[in-house]
Design a protein around this motif. Structure first.
Motif, PDB file in Angstrom:
ATOM      1  N   PHE A   1       0.567  -0.677  -0.005  1.00  0.00           N
ATOM      2  CA  PHE A   1      -0.086  -0.317   0.041  1.00  0.00           C
ATOM      3  C   PHE A   1       1.377   1.332  -0.064  1.00  0.00           C
ATOM      4  CE2 PHE A   1      -3.520  -2.867   2.166  1.00  0.00           C
ATOM      5  CZ  PHE A   1      -4.793  -3.191   0.853  1.00  0.00           C
ATOM      6  N   TYR A   2       2.000   1.467   0.964  1.00  0.00           N
ATOM      7  CA  TYR A   2       2.981   2.724   0.622  1.00  0.00           C
ATOM      8  C   TYR A   2       3.987   2.959  -0.728  1.00  0.00           C
ATOM      9  CZ  TYR A   2       6.797   5.278   2.415  1.00  0.00           C
ATOM     10  OH  TYR A   2       7.334   6.476   2.155  1.00  0.00           O
ATOM     11  N   ARG A   3       4.110   1.739  -1.114  1.00  0.00           N
ATOM     12  CA  ARG A   3       4.765   0.795  -2.783  1.00  0.00           C
ATOM     13  C   ARG A   3       3.606   2.228  -3.492  1.00  0.00           C
ATOM     14  NH1 ARG A   3       7.501  -3.820  -2.577  1.00  0.00           N
ATOM     15  NH2 ARG A   3       9.539  -3.394  -1.425  1.00  0.00           N
ATOM     16  N   ALA A   4       2.475   1.770  -3.586  1.00  0.00           N
ATOM     17  CA  ALA A   4       1.513   2.122  -4.127  1.00  0.00           C
ATOM     18  C   ALA A   4       0.923   3.898  -3.885  1.00  0.00           C
ATOM     19  CB  ALA A   4      -0.560   1.624  -4.279  1.00  0.00           C
ATOM     20  N   MET A   5       1.018   3.602  -2.986  1.00  0.00           N
ATOM     21  CA  MET A   5       0.663   5.590  -2.342  1.00  0.00           C
ATOM     22  C   MET A   5       1.913   6.528  -2.734  1.00  0.00           C
ATOM     23  SD  MET A   5       0.099   6.824   1.823  1.00  0.00           S
ATOM     24  CE  MET A   5       1.253   5.898   2.336  1.00  0.00           C
ATOM     25  N   LYS A   6       2.932   6.071  -2.706  1.00  0.00           N
ATOM     26  CA  LYS A   6       4.061   6.997  -2.916  1.00  0.00           C
ATOM     27  C   LYS A   6       4.278   6.718  -5.239  1.00  0.00           C
ATOM     28  CE  LYS A   6       5.747   7.989   0.464  1.00  0.00           C
ATOM     29  NZ  LYS A   6       5.794   9.405   0.643  1.00  0.00           N
ATOM     30  N   ILE A   7       4.107   5.983  -5.728  1.00  0.00           N
ATOM     31  CA  ILE A   7       3.184   5.779  -6.950  1.00  0.00           C
ATOM     32  C   ILE A   7       2.193   6.632  -7.437  1.00  0.00           C
ATOM     33  CG2 ILE A   7       3.029   4.421  -9.431  1.00  0.00           C
ATOM     34  CD1 ILE A   7       5.215   2.390  -7.804  1.00  0.00           C
ATOM     35  N   ALA A   8       1.029   7.037  -6.989  1.00  0.00           N
ATOM     36  CA  ALA A   8       0.172   7.105  -6.946  1.00  0.00           C
ATOM     37  C   ALA A   8       0.463   9.110  -6.553  1.00  0.00           C
ATOM     38  CB  ALA A   8      -0.761   6.452  -5.577  1.00  0.00           C
ATOM     39  N   GLU A   9       1.377   9.299  -6.069  1.00  0.00           N
ATOM     40  CA  GLU A   9       1.472  10.600  -5.454  1.00  0.00           C
ATOM     41  C   GLU A   9       2.349  10.902  -6.606  1.00  0.00           C
ATOM     42  OE1 GLU A   9       3.823  10.439  -1.633  1.00  0.00           O
ATOM     43  OE2 GLU A   9       1.865  10.707  -0.580  1.00  0.00           O
ATOM     44  N   GLU A  10       3.647  10.376  -7.700  1.00  0.00           N
ATOM     45  CA  GLU A  10       4.274  10.598  -8.613  1.00  0.00           C
ATOM     46  C   GLU A  10       3.394  11.214  -9.574  1.00  0.00           C
ATOM     47  OE1 GLU A  10       7.167   8.001  -8.943  1.00  0.00           O
ATOM     48  OE2 GLU A  10       7.686   7.832  -7.555  1.00  0.00           O
TER      49      GLU A  10
ATOM     50  N   VAL B   1      -5.416   5.067   2.638  1.00  0.00           N
ATOM     51  CA  VAL B   1      -6.640   4.125   3.773  1.00  0.00           C
ATOM     52  C   VAL B   1      -6.098   2.725   4.367  1.00  0.00           C
ATOM     53  CG1 VAL B   1      -8.951   4.216   3.729  1.00  0.00           C
ATOM     54  CG2 VAL B   1      -8.369   6.091   3.474  1.00  0.00           C
ATOM     55  N   ASN B   2      -5.550   2.352   2.844  1.00  0.00           N
ATOM     56  CA  ASN B   2      -5.760   0.637   3.487  1.00  0.00           C
ATOM     57  C   ASN B   2      -3.751   0.623   3.888  1.00  0.00           C
ATOM     58  OD1 ASN B   2      -7.765  -0.097   1.941  1.00  0.00           O
ATOM     59  ND2 ASN B   2      -7.243  -0.096  -0.598  1.00  0.00           N
ATOM     60  N   PHE B   3      -3.585   1.214   3.892  1.00  0.00           N
ATOM     61  CA  PHE B   3      -2.417   1.536   4.460  1.00  0.00           C
ATOM     62  C   PHE B   3      -2.510   1.676   6.276  1.00  0.00           C
ATOM     63  CE2 PHE B   3       1.204   3.960   6.646  1.00  0.00           C
ATOM     64  CZ  PHE B   3       2.051   2.983   6.235  1.00  0.00           C
ATOM     65  N   GLY B   4      -3.113   2.141   6.358  1.00  0.00           N
ATOM     66  CA  GLY B   4      -3.505   2.991   7.632  1.00  0.00           C
ATOM     67  C   GLY B   4      -4.372   2.156   8.657  1.00  0.00           C
ATOM     68  N   MET B   5      -5.122   0.972   7.833  1.00  0.00           N
ATOM     69  CA  MET B   5      -6.296  -0.220   8.245  1.00  0.00           C
ATOM     70  C   MET B   5      -5.268  -1.311   7.940  1.00  0.00           C
ATOM     71  SD  MET B   5      -9.753   0.672   6.579  1.00  0.00           S
ATOM     72  CE  MET B   5      -9.560  -0.815   5.194  1.00  0.00           C
ATOM     73  N   ALA B   6      -3.880  -1.574   7.614  1.00  0.00           N
ATOM     74  CA  ALA B   6      -3.179  -2.607   7.040  1.00  0.00           C
ATOM     75  C   ALA B   6      -2.007  -2.866   8.665  1.00  0.00           C
ATOM     76  CB  ALA B   6      -2.897  -3.082   6.130  1.00  0.00           C
ATOM     77  N   ASN B   7      -1.627  -1.111   8.685  1.00  0.00           N
ATOM     78  CA  ASN B   7      -0.898  -1.251   9.770  1.00  0.00           C
ATOM     79  C   ASN B   7      -1.309  -1.149  11.094  1.00  0.00           C
ATOM     80  OD1 ASN B   7       1.634   0.146  10.353  1.00  0.00           O
ATOM     81  ND2 ASN B   7       0.708   2.277  10.628  1.00  0.00           N
ATOM     82  N   ALA B   8      -2.770  -0.405  11.221  1.00  0.00           N
ATOM     83  CA  ALA B   8      -3.591  -0.382  12.596  1.00  0.00           C
ATOM     84  C   ALA B   8      -3.585  -2.070  13.149  1.00  0.00           C
ATOM     85  CB  ALA B   8      -4.886  -0.004  12.714  1.00  0.00           C
ATOM     86  N   SER B   9      -4.024  -3.037  11.647  1.00  0.00           N
ATOM     87  CA  SER B   9      -4.011  -4.018  12.236  1.00  0.00           C
ATOM     88  C   SER B   9      -2.603  -4.987  12.658  1.00  0.00           C
ATOM     89  CB  SER B   9      -5.102  -5.117  10.752  1.00  0.00           C
ATOM     90  OG  SER B   9      -5.700  -4.541  10.605  1.00  0.00           O
TER      91      SER B   9
END
Length: 101
Positions: free
Chosen positions: A50-59, A71-79
């Motif tokens: 999810f982090y990689r997806a987020m960074k590429i989406a920013e680019e 959002v998915n990064f946060g939920m997976a991290n919380a899990s």
């Protein structure tokens, strides 16, 4: 289609997107892999995807995918954190039980 076969196809799509330098395809593939892995309970690896997806989406300035990945990064991290917390509690309970027996 089973999860393992689907994961194999998404990994292949990621490879092809990378070879073609198709960044939006890469971010989408990382997002899909993150979703598949978190469904399997692998929250740590899912978080990384999810982090990689987020960074590429920013680019690529894909704000919709960036927000979804965030959002998915946060939920997976919380899990991940929750699983660690529950494991530590259970270890403590088992330690107390051993002491009582």
């Amino acid at each position: 289609m089973n999860q393992d076969k689907l994961q194999m196809f998404v990994e292949r799509y990621l490879e092809l997107s990378s070879e073609l330098k198709y960044r939006k395809g890469e971010s989408g593939a990382f997002m899909q892999l993150g979703e598949l892995l978190t469904q399997k309970g692998d929250y740590d690896t899912g978080t990384k995807h999810f982090y990689r997806a987020m960074k590429i989406a920013e680019e690529t300035q894909d704000s919709d995918l960036r927000e979804a990945a965030k959002v998915n990064f946060g939920m997976a991290n919380a899990s991940t954190k929750w699983n660690e917390h529950v494991t530590n509690i259970l270890k403590g309970v088992q330690g107390v039980q051993s002491y009582v027996d």
